[in-house]
Design a protein around this motif. Structure first.
Motif, PDB file in Angstrom:
ATOM      1  N   UNK A 259       0.743  -1.355   0.006  1.00 47.90           N
ATOM      2  CA  UNK A 259       0.270   0.009   0.070  1.00 47.90           C
ATOM      3  C   UNK A 259       0.899   0.949  -0.128  1.00 47.90           C
ATOM      4  N   UNK A 260       2.056   1.261   0.295  1.00 48.19           N
ATOM      5  CA  UNK A 260       3.112   2.495   0.800  1.00 48.19           C
ATOM      6  C   UNK A 260       3.155   2.692  -0.512  1.00 48.19           C
ATOM      7  N   UNK A 261       3.685   1.367  -1.172  1.00 46.08           N
ATOM      8  CA  UNK A 261       4.523   1.710  -2.566  1.00 46.08           C
ATOM      9  C   UNK A 261       3.863   1.762  -3.628  1.00 46.08           C
ATOM     10  N   UNK A 262       1.787   1.872  -3.239  1.00 44.68           N
ATOM     11  CA  UNK A 262       1.426   2.035  -4.572  1.00 44.68           C
ATOM     12  C   UNK A 262       1.503   3.298  -4.158  1.00 44.68           C
ATOM     13  N   UNK A 263       1.096   3.967  -3.216  1.00 42.83           N
ATOM     14  CA  UNK A 263       0.638   5.751  -2.733  1.00 42.83           C
ATOM     15  C   UNK A 263       2.094   6.452  -3.110  1.00 42.83           C
ATOM     16  N   UNK A 264       3.488   5.721  -3.127  1.00 44.40           N
ATOM     17  CA  UNK A 264       4.106   6.562  -3.156  1.00 44.40           C
ATOM     18  C   UNK A 264       4.006   6.839  -5.062  1.00 44.40           C
TER      19      UNK A 264
ATOM     20  N   UNK B 266       1.255   6.329  -7.040  1.00 46.61           N
ATOM     21  CA  UNK B 266      -0.071   7.749  -7.427  1.00 46.61           C
ATOM     22  C   UNK B 266       0.079   8.979  -7.290  1.00 46.61           C
ATOM     23  N   UNK B 267       0.754   9.276  -6.029  1.00 47.31           N
ATOM     24  CA  UNK B 267       1.646  10.811  -5.952  1.00 47.31           C
ATOM     25  C   UNK B 267       2.408  11.073  -6.974  1.00 47.31           C
ATOM     26  N   UNK B 268       3.349  10.240  -7.791  1.00 44.62           N
ATOM     27  CA  UNK B 268       3.986  10.450  -8.329  1.00 44.62           C
ATOM     28  C   UNK B 268       2.856  10.281  -9.833  1.00 44.62           C
ATOM     29  N   UNK B 269       2.202   9.439 -10.625  1.00 43.21           N
ATOM     30  CA  UNK B 269       1.342   9.559 -11.344  1.00 43.21           C
ATOM     31  C   UNK B 269       0.737  11.004 -11.618  1.00 43.21           C
TER      32      UNK B 269
ATOM     33  N   UNK C  36       1.460  14.276  -9.809  1.00 46.46           N
ATOM     34  CA  UNK C  36       2.187  15.327  -8.917  1.00 46.46           C
ATOM     35  C   UNK C  36       1.438  15.687  -8.204  1.00 46.46           C
ATOM     36  N   UNK C  37       2.164  15.152  -7.677  1.00 43.06           N
ATOM     37  CA  UNK C  37       0.832  15.492  -6.012  1.00 43.06           C
ATOM     38  C   UNK C  37       1.998  14.652  -4.668  1.00 43.06           C
ATOM     39  N   UNK C  38       2.862  15.800  -4.732  1.00 48.57           N
ATOM     40  CA  UNK C  38       3.903  15.102  -3.512  1.00 48.57           C
ATOM     41  C   UNK C  38       3.077  14.786  -2.149  1.00 48.57           C
ATOM     42  N   UNK C  39       2.347  15.837  -2.165  1.00 46.92           N
ATOM     43  CA  UNK C  39       2.043  15.745  -1.211  1.00 46.92           C
ATOM     44  C   UNK C  39       0.041  15.002  -0.919  1.00 46.92           C
ATOM     45  N   UNK C  40      -0.119  14.297  -1.446  1.00 48.96           N
ATOM     46  CA  UNK C  40      -0.859  13.875  -1.479  1.00 48.96           C
ATOM     47  C   UNK C  40      -1.210  12.802   0.057  1.00 48.96           C
ATOM     48  N   UNK C  41      -2.945  12.951   0.428  1.00 49.94           N
ATOM     49  CA  UNK C  41      -2.914  11.690   0.911  1.00 49.94           C
ATOM     50  C   UNK C  41      -3.831  10.495   0.380  1.00 49.94           C
ATOM     51  N   UNK C  42      -4.165   9.224   0.557  1.00 47.13           N
ATOM     52  CA  UNK C  42      -4.220   7.851  -0.077  1.00 47.13           C
ATOM     53  C   UNK C  42      -4.486   6.820   0.285  1.00 47.13           C
TER      54      UNK C  42
END
Lengths: 341, 341, 341, 341
Positions: free
Chosen positions: A37-42, A44-47, A49-55
């Protein structure tokens, strides 16, 4: 029998099943705290371009809509949505069960406009009795809409602007988001969505996953205690890894885009096939749902060999029906369908 | 200043205050178990010719609507109502706060038709996806409507028939019921309402009482544990005698009808006064609310000496405004108003 | 028959009825915007020495508790209250109907301690699973409690301190507040309450009014859109003047204190009468509710001439019963009661 | 590191994954209408010897509890449950969010007794104020309980009898049901449960499935429109086949029992290992959760190599901790754990 009634007829993309298989006997903490889940979040944040996103990951669309909307509204607020919106029609009153009114706006093939939102709010603000009325507190759009149509970047920006002007979040239901992102001629990317929406979700159930929706909160701390809110809504999956693994796979090597593009190609082939044979489209849909006008007799005949969705009666002799392609549709499925016409 | 903006500007009919005074120091059990409440119930049963009716008293309209509707619906059901209905617009989402969707129907000056209800239900029943949708479980009408209009006996019977056919109760909001009953040319009596509605209420707040609505359940045992439901909604008045005494007074010597008739007479005088002076009515209202079209400049000038309700913009130069008479309106109030024109 | 079963057996203090009578035919705007409500607010602010207080009037206790608690809690929060608290036992689940859990704490004759609150919160904070649990978000106390007991100023200050330390409001249910303020030896004044509670209410229903509770929000803007929240809960009285006039009267010339003091004097006389005749008090209550231990046979005999409240079985031969005095109790009522022993 | 903190650390039993793989590209209708779900229902009906049972599949435990309890209660009713029950402690207030109070009963290692239920109801029925209180409308038990303990057949029968006597359904949370069924010395079978409970569920999430709970309604038509209620709670899985396939696999060739038995064997080995080394059990648990008393220093040391669940502080020097085995625990995991002691 050819099946075109929905985009969730099969299981999952084979790569997803393979990764579930590979990781099956690993021990992982529950509730989304696992490394997948951590990896997926990372990713998605990159995809986005929203590094601060909570997922956060949830299981299905109605659940996600009900949980997010409830978390964003105060008790005295309602959600503005298209009259035709999924939350207004096909969620069995889940929003109201959470205590909130859906404030329905007129739509054009599923879309609402910034003007309609602005007018609603201005009318509300000018009404001397508005303290006796439900305050609009959130705007909900779906992209693609229930009609398969898409907002443009400009339209989203204008919706976002009116929302910001009135202090309301904009929430985008992306149950079919992949099919929107890969439509021809769209200028709406994940980054555009993340720039303009306070919250949105990336649909997995209809786009290659067994199930799952990835909720992206683009403003940190917008929703305090969202984990507990998810739990309270019965939306917290014990083995959160299952969601993590699926989205991690979908966001590796552009799989999400690639399989979405495939569905769009299949929809195009289907559309062109119908048009070549002289059929009329109800309107021009750029995504994986195509709406065709059939003579009722033709419809009945076709229904013997093909499954599709009833949409609406056009007149006493014609009906609008829906054909949906997906990541799993094969070229020969389309050919067989066209051969039935 | 002349006040015509609503029908709850004064306290109560003097006879009511007198009886509150006379009984003030008597000791009575709480929660509607007192002898005045019993007596009021008996008189209302007689007035409705409905000896089996269960009668409960509540304090106000929104409270009554929310409590009754919540008690009549299952969790998966919604309430059909006019788009313009009080529960859909002016109750701050009280119905949704109780978990239920208001299923809005188009209206004609506040009224819905049996055909519209029938069509809605048939469409719902035929929809292959209806298990994903809110089931219509109740029909709500107001009489008089928010526009001051009235159903005819035939219209009510037809609404009742469609409700019965589909196993749904019919609930009538009678916040201004007296003014409906005493309108000229109406054929709807308390008995007609009791014959056709499973539940309705007789409004006191706007018709001579300090406050209070008398809920009449015409089918015994329709709502089990209604007392507890009232309590749960915060709608149980500790000193229930206050409601009993008020309705006992209103239903003694036809006071309720008599004061309602007076308001109708005053409305007629007001209407005729406007028409004589060449004003246009927005539509023909038979009850205590009159809707007049004013030029905007005239409206602004008038507003300096008269208070009235804003209804809607008719065009860029004209506005529809509402004048309400009541049991308390005096002939000279009307004269003064007309003198301002 | 002598009646001592509750403190809401009569109508209202005669001065209140007189003012309702005097002002009856005045026209006043609805919903608490009238001049009497404004005047009452001003007097209450002064009585509390809290010039910044926002004040709203509601009709009854359960309604007020449900509305205020719902407005102060987020969806994932619950309210800490004594196990014996009115909201936990005698409001038909109104708090839960609003979506919130009552987190019950052990009590001593109706009171909870700052230590118990602190321990609850610390235990919660240390629990590794607390994101799966209801977060304590508010402390509710009643003063006097359901047992007629009172907090001291020090106890309130300590409760307030623990609440502040954990970012929770303290809410005080003052349905019988007058009888608490006028108890002998109490050091809790309106000012002390306003200093220590974010929200509290001054009970009218049980202290001389026909009905009504005055909600005092001591921190401005603590509850945005409270008017709409009141409306949504069905708790907005159309003729708000009725509440304004009542509280304006109660807070003129110290009437509220004076009639509360009278009830305390009557309770003292009652208590002393019982004790002189050798009866045992269940515990020492300083307010208008007195709890007496009766032999069951004596109780049955007494019940023929006196009405009182059943409290609990003490053992197989004895029962605890409650006698309540009020602003309306007369000295000869007590004498007659004592003569029955 | 050895992991014993829960029974949902791994994915699913390999046979389940294999069947998901085999059926992955088949097209199936959604929402539980597929042939795998039908087959699973049939097998479960047989296993319960309850041919008339209605069976619905949901994703997780909190979701199932909230949906079922909401569907079984009227708005004015609450659910009786052990103070320690999952719904009362660890579901973030999901029951209250649905509007219902959890009426907590004292427990003995997680179990409630028929006597306690009977006493509660009798006390309620005798209370003159019970119309102001939440009516008990349902009894909730978990089997195994949160403490891993089990009801006997006689205890279940007595609970069922008291429920029937008072017209209340009995609902059994079987999140860990397999581990209860396969405990040594238990006389509670699926058939016994189906005979005594109106509704129960067979847990998959903790017993070999990726996720999923099979809700068994033993009385047909007990819950009208349950499908819509599931949808409204966001608990309807689009690809219902995933649940069907998993439960079909678990109920083929006794897989459910077989893997549950394995977890019990592993728990026994663990328990005996602890006892041989002189450790004290907190109490005797017959299922897959074992509760061991550890000196605090020993606990801290052990925590470096083994993960387990904190249960409660026993005294200032000792802590109770929980070790959970599951279908996936391997013999060598136990050996490694014991070697760490």
């Amino acid at each position: 029998m050819q099946y075109f009634e929905s985009d969730y007829l099969e299981g999952a993309h084979p790569l997803i099943l393979q990764r579930l298989l590979e990781t099956n006997m690993e021990k992982a903490p529950g509730y989304g705290l696992d490394k997948y889940s951590q990896s997926a979040r990372e990713k998605i944040r990159k995809a986005c371009n929203c590094p601060q996103a909570e997922i956060h990951f949830m299981v299905g669309g109605t659940q996600t809509n009900a949980t997010v909307i409830d978390s964003l509204l105060s008790s005295y607020e309602g959600v503005l949505a298209a009259d035709s919106g999924h939350i207004n029609v096909h969620e069995a009153g889940a929003i109201e069960a959470g205590g909130h009114k859906v404030l329905a706006l007129p739509h054009t093939y599923g879309k609402i406009s910034a003007e309609a939102v602005e007018t609603y709010i201005n009318t509300f603000n000018c009404d001397a009795n508005n303290e006796h009325m439900v305050k609009p507190g959130l705007v909900y759009v779906s992209h693609p809409t229930e009609y398969g149509t898409l907002y443009t970047k400009t339209e989203l920006k204008r919706l976002s602007a009116v929302c910001k002007r009135h202090g309301m979040p904009l929430f985008l239901d992306g149950a079919r988001l992949g099919y929107g992102l890969m439509a021809e001629d769209t200028d709406v990317t994940l980054e555009v969505i993340a720039d303009n929406c306070e919250v949105f979700y990336i649909g997995g159930t209809k786009v290659g996953a067994l199930f799952g929706e990835a909720v992206v909160i683009t403003r940190p701390n917008l929703i305090p205690h969202f984990f507990t809110i998810i739990k309270q809504h019965g939306a917290l999956l014990a083995k959160g890894r299952l969601l993590g693994i699926q989205f991690d796979t979908l966001f590796t090597d552009d799989l999400y885009k690639q399989i979405s593009k495939h569905a769009i190609d299949m929809a195009k082939k289907l559309k062109e096939g119908f048009m070549e044979k002289g059929y009329r489209l109800y309107f021009e849909s750029p995504t994986n749902q195509q709406f065709v006008v059939l003579e009722n007799k033709e419809m009945e005949r076709l229904a013997k060999n093909v499954s599709f969705g009833f949409w609406e009666n056009l007149d006493s002799n014609h009906t609008v029906v829906r054909f949906a392609t997906s990541w799993a549709t094969q070229e020969r499925d389309i050919e067989k369908l066209l051969a039935c016409l």
